[in-house]
Motif scaffolding. Structure first.
Motif, PDB file in Angstrom:
ATOM      1  N   ARG A  71      -4.450   0.138  85.681  1.00 24.61           N
ATOM      2  CA  ARG A  71      -4.907   1.479  86.022  1.00 24.61           C
ATOM      3  C   ARG A  71      -6.392   1.481  86.293  1.00 24.61           C
ATOM      4  NH1 ARG A  71      -3.137   5.068  81.240  1.00 24.61           N
ATOM      5  NH2 ARG A  71      -4.255   6.719  82.394  1.00 24.61           N
ATOM      6  N   ASP A  72      -6.798   2.415  87.124  1.00 23.19           N
ATOM      7  CA  ASP A  72      -8.189   2.652  87.448  1.00 23.19           C
ATOM      8  C   ASP A  72      -8.434   4.129  87.177  1.00 23.19           C
ATOM      9  OD1 ASP A  72     -10.664   3.203  88.610  1.00 23.19           O
ATOM     10  OD2 ASP A  72     -10.340   1.858  90.298  1.00 23.19           O
ATOM     11  N   ASN A  73      -9.016   4.425  86.030  1.00 21.55           N
ATOM     12  CA  ASN A  73      -9.181   5.819  85.638  1.00 21.55           C
ATOM     13  C   ASN A  73     -10.145   6.573  86.546  1.00 21.55           C
ATOM     14  OD1 ASN A  73      -7.353   5.646  83.534  1.00 21.55           O
ATOM     15  ND2 ASN A  73      -8.921   5.254  81.980  1.00 21.55           N
ATOM     16  N   ALA A  74     -11.184   5.906  87.001  1.00 16.80           N
ATOM     17  CA  ALA A  74     -12.138   6.558  87.881  1.00 16.80           C
ATOM     18  C   ALA A  74     -11.484   6.986  89.188  1.00 16.80           C
ATOM     19  CB  ALA A  74     -13.332   5.643  88.146  1.00 16.80           C
ATOM     20  N   ALA A  75     -10.592   6.150  89.687  1.00 20.34           N
ATOM     21  CA  ALA A  75      -9.914   6.431  90.938  1.00 20.34           C
ATOM     22  C   ALA A  75      -8.614   7.199  90.755  1.00 20.34           C
ATOM     23  CB  ALA A  75      -9.640   5.133  91.693  1.00 20.34           C
ATOM     24  N   LYS A  76      -8.186   7.395  89.526  1.00 20.09           N
ATOM     25  CA  LYS A  76      -6.906   8.023  89.215  1.00 20.09           C
ATOM     26  C   LYS A  76      -5.770   7.307  89.931  1.00 20.09           C
ATOM     27  CE  LYS A  76      -8.547  12.623  87.952  1.00 20.09           C
ATOM     28  NZ  LYS A  76      -8.383  14.084  88.165  1.00 20.09           N
ATOM     29  N   MET A  77      -5.753   5.999  89.767  1.00 18.99           N
ATOM     30  CA  MET A  77      -4.750   5.156  90.397  1.00 18.99           C
ATOM     31  C   MET A  77      -4.079   4.278  89.352  1.00 18.99           C
ATOM     32  SD  MET A  77      -4.746   5.674  93.759  1.00 18.99           S
ATOM     33  CE  MET A  77      -4.089   4.159  94.449  1.00 18.99           C
ATOM     34  N   VAL A  78      -2.809   4.036  89.552  1.00 16.13           N
ATOM     35  CA  VAL A  78      -2.078   3.059  88.767  1.00 16.13           C
ATOM     36  C   VAL A  78      -1.359   2.138  89.739  1.00 16.13           C
ATOM     37  CG1 VAL A  78      -0.074   4.583  88.475  1.00 16.13           C
ATOM     38  CG2 VAL A  78      -0.447   2.680  86.879  1.00 16.13           C
ATOM     39  N   TYR A  79      -1.283   0.863  89.366  1.00 16.88           N
ATOM     40  CA  TYR A  79      -0.743  -0.142  90.257  1.00 16.88           C
ATOM     41  C   TYR A  79       0.356  -0.926  89.555  1.00 16.88           C
ATOM     42  CZ  TYR A  79      -5.258   0.766  92.440  1.00 16.88           C
ATOM     43  OH  TYR A  79      -6.353   1.369  93.004  1.00 16.88           O
ATOM     44  N   LEU A  80       1.228  -1.474  90.358  1.00 17.82           N
ATOM     45  CA  LEU A  80       2.217  -2.421  89.866  1.00 17.82           C
ATOM     46  C   LEU A  80       2.227  -3.616  90.804  1.00 17.82           C
ATOM     47  CD1 LEU A  80       4.406  -2.882  87.665  1.00 17.82           C
ATOM     48  CD2 LEU A  80       6.079  -2.084  89.362  1.00 17.82           C
ATOM     49  N   GLN A  81       1.660  -4.713  90.334  1.00 20.23           N
ATOM     50  CA  GLN A  81       1.688  -5.960  91.084  1.00 20.23           C
ATOM     51  C   GLN A  81       2.992  -6.667  90.767  1.00 20.23           C
ATOM     52  OE1 GLN A  81      -0.622  -7.292  93.333  1.00 20.23           O
ATOM     53  NE2 GLN A  81       1.033  -8.757  93.704  1.00 20.23           N
ATOM     54  N   MET A  82       3.788  -6.928  91.778  1.00 13.66           N
ATOM     55  CA  MET A  82       5.102  -7.529  91.614  1.00 13.66           C
ATOM     56  C   MET A  82       5.114  -8.873  92.310  1.00 13.66           C
ATOM     57  SD  MET A  82       7.578  -4.221  92.214  1.00 13.66           S
ATOM     58  CE  MET A  82       7.082  -4.039  93.932  1.00 13.66           C
ATOM     59  N   ASN A  83       5.258  -9.925  91.532  1.00 11.69           N
ATOM     60  CA  ASN A  83       5.307 -11.281  92.050  1.00 11.69           C
ATOM     61  C   ASN A  83       6.670 -11.895  91.773  1.00 11.69           C
ATOM     62  OD1 ASN A  83       2.543 -11.107  92.759  1.00 11.69           O
ATOM     63  ND2 ASN A  83       1.929 -11.826  90.729  1.00 11.69           N
ATOM     64  N   SER A  84       6.956 -12.974  92.462  1.00 10.21           N
ATOM     65  CA  SER A  84       8.213 -13.700  92.281  1.00 10.21           C
ATOM     66  C   SER A  84       9.404 -12.761  92.320  1.00 10.21           C
ATOM     67  CB  SER A  84       8.190 -14.491  90.965  1.00 10.21           C
ATOM     68  OG  SER A  84       7.109 -15.396  90.932  1.00 10.21           O
ATOM     69  N   LEU A  85       9.429 -11.925  93.324  1.00 10.61           N
ATOM     70  CA  LEU A  85      10.452 -10.892  93.403  1.00 10.61           C
ATOM     71  C   LEU A  85      11.842 -11.487  93.584  1.00 10.61           C
ATOM     72  CD1 LEU A  85       8.462  -8.301  95.446  1.00 10.61           C
ATOM     73  CD2 LEU A  85       9.599  -7.831  93.263  1.00 10.61           C
ATOM     74  N   LYS A  86      12.801 -10.807  92.985  1.00  8.06           N
ATOM     75  CA  LYS A  86      14.196 -11.203  93.016  1.00  8.06           C
ATOM     76  C   LYS A  86      15.032 -10.094  93.644  1.00  8.06           C
ATOM     77  CE  LYS A  86      13.637 -13.591  88.575  1.00  8.06           C
ATOM     78  NZ  LYS A  86      14.110 -13.659  87.174  1.00  8.06           N
ATOM     79  N   PRO A  87      16.178 -10.435  94.225  1.00  8.39           N
ATOM     80  CA  PRO A  87      17.033  -9.379  94.781  1.00  8.39           C
ATOM     81  C   PRO A  87      17.373  -8.288  93.770  1.00  8.39           C
ATOM     82  CG  PRO A  87      17.766 -11.498  95.574  1.00  8.39           C
ATOM     83  CD  PRO A  87      16.698 -11.776  94.554  1.00  8.39           C
ATOM     84  N   GLU A  88      17.516  -8.632  92.510  1.00  4.86           N
ATOM     85  CA  GLU A  88      17.830  -7.640  91.497  1.00  4.86           C
ATOM     86  C   GLU A  88      16.678  -6.682  91.203  1.00  4.86           C
ATOM     87  OE1 GLU A  88      17.916 -11.672  89.213  1.00  4.86           O
ATOM     88  OE2 GLU A  88      18.230 -10.984  91.271  1.00  4.86           O
ATOM     89  N   ASP A  89      15.506  -6.935  91.763  1.00  7.95           N
ATOM     90  CA  ASP A  89      14.404  -5.983  91.670  1.00  7.95           C
ATOM     91  C   ASP A  89      14.541  -4.850  92.674  1.00  7.95           C
ATOM     92  OD1 ASP A  89      12.985  -7.410  89.626  1.00  7.95           O
ATOM     93  OD2 ASP A  89      12.232  -8.780  91.160  1.00  7.95           O
ATOM     94  N   THR A  90      15.483  -4.952  93.579  1.00  9.65           N
ATOM     95  CA  THR A  90      15.690  -3.916  94.583  1.00  9.65           C
ATOM     96  C   THR A  90      16.021  -2.593  93.917  1.00  9.65           C
ATOM     97  OG1 THR A  90      16.420  -5.474  96.279  1.00  9.65           O
ATOM     98  CG2 THR A  90      17.131  -3.191  96.516  1.00  9.65           C
ATOM     99  N   ALA A  91      15.251  -1.568  94.237  1.00 14.06           N
ATOM    100  CA  ALA A  91      15.420  -0.259  93.617  1.00 14.06           C
ATOM    101  C   ALA A  91      14.433   0.708  94.240  1.00 14.06           C
ATOM    102  CB  ALA A  91      15.174  -0.338  92.105  1.00 14.06           C
ATOM    103  N   VAL A  92      14.602   1.974  93.906  1.00 14.56           N
ATOM    104  CA  VAL A  92      13.569   2.962  94.152  1.00 14.56           C
ATOM    105  C   VAL A  92      12.655   2.965  92.936  1.00 14.56           C
ATOM    106  CG1 VAL A  92      13.031   5.387  94.547  1.00 14.56           C
ATOM    107  CG2 VAL A  92      15.033   4.354  95.636  1.00 14.56           C
ATOM    108  N   TYR A  93      11.371   2.808  93.172  1.00 16.68           N
ATOM    109  CA  TYR A  93      10.385   2.752  92.106  1.00 16.68           C
ATOM    110  C   TYR A  93       9.648   4.082  92.021  1.00 16.68           C
ATOM    111  CZ  TYR A  93      11.078  -2.224  91.442  1.00 16.68           C
ATOM    112  OH  TYR A  93      11.618  -3.450  91.139  1.00 16.68           O
ATOM    113  N   TYR A  94       9.500   4.575  90.793  1.00 16.37           N
ATOM    114  CA  TYR A  94       8.896   5.874  90.544  1.00 16.37           C
ATOM    115  C   TYR A  94       7.666   5.742  89.664  1.00 16.37           C
ATOM    116  CZ  TYR A  94      13.371   7.798  92.101  1.00 16.37           C
ATOM    117  OH  TYR A  94      14.492   8.120  92.817  1.00 16.37           O
ATOM    118  N   CYS A  95       6.607   6.383  90.066  1.00 17.52           N
ATOM    119  CA  CYS A  95       5.423   6.523  89.237  1.00 17.52           C
ATOM    120  C   CYS A  95       5.636   7.669  88.261  1.00 17.52           C
ATOM    121  CB  CYS A  95       4.213   6.801  90.128  1.00 17.52           C
ATOM    122  SG  CYS A  95       2.633   6.908  89.270  1.00 17.52           S
ATOM    123  N   ASN A  96       5.177   7.487  87.036  1.00 19.15           N
ATOM    124  CA  ASN A  96       5.380   8.469  85.981  1.00 19.15           C
ATOM    125  C   ASN A  96       4.113   8.648  85.170  1.00 19.15           C
ATOM    126  OD1 ASN A  96       5.994   8.349  82.756  1.00 19.15           O
ATOM    127  ND2 ASN A  96       7.302   9.884  83.762  1.00 19.15           N
TER     128      ASN A  96
END
Length: 115
Positions: A71-96
């Motif tokens: 997270r970057d509080n100054a920018a009000k941003m949150v990130y998800l770095q996803m590496n070594s992706l697998k087919p089972e990672d397929t989905a709709v991703y939601y920020c919360n």
């Protein structure tokens, strides 16, 4: 009005990487837990990763060692770095966001990992 807007999704081959971004507005970002969830077709919405205001992180077992939330509080941003992706990672991703019992959700963004 709270807004959480995801970006960075798309189609990637297995073994590849994507970085999801979530831009937050209308909330006291720095005091909220921020998280990423995902939901595959016909499945429940599951927690993927969470980062607290103090920077503590936790991950679903299925993504440990592959995904990193930040997270970057100054920018009000949150990130998800996803590496070594697998087919089972397929989905709709939601920020919360969460503060006490107040939850907010982004619109969701598709991540598709091909084999």
């Amino acid at each position: 009005q709270v807004q959480l807007v995801e970006s960075g999704g798309g189609l990637v081959q297995a073994g590849g990487s994507l970085r999801l971004s979530c831009a937050a507005s209308g909330l006291r970002f720095s005091i909220n837990d921020m998280a990423w969830y995902r939901q595959a077709p016909g499945q429940q919405r599951d927690l993927v990763a969470i980062v607290t205001p103090g920077g503590t992180t936790n991950y679903a077992d299925s993504v440990k060692g592959r995904f990193t939330i930040s997270r970057d509080n100054a920018a009000k941003m949150v990130y998800l770095q996803m590496n070594s992706l697998k087919p089972e990672d397929t989905a709709v991703y939601y920020c919360n966001s969460r503060y006490r019992t107040a939850y907010n959700w982004g619109q969701g963004i598709q991540v598709t990992v091909s084999s």
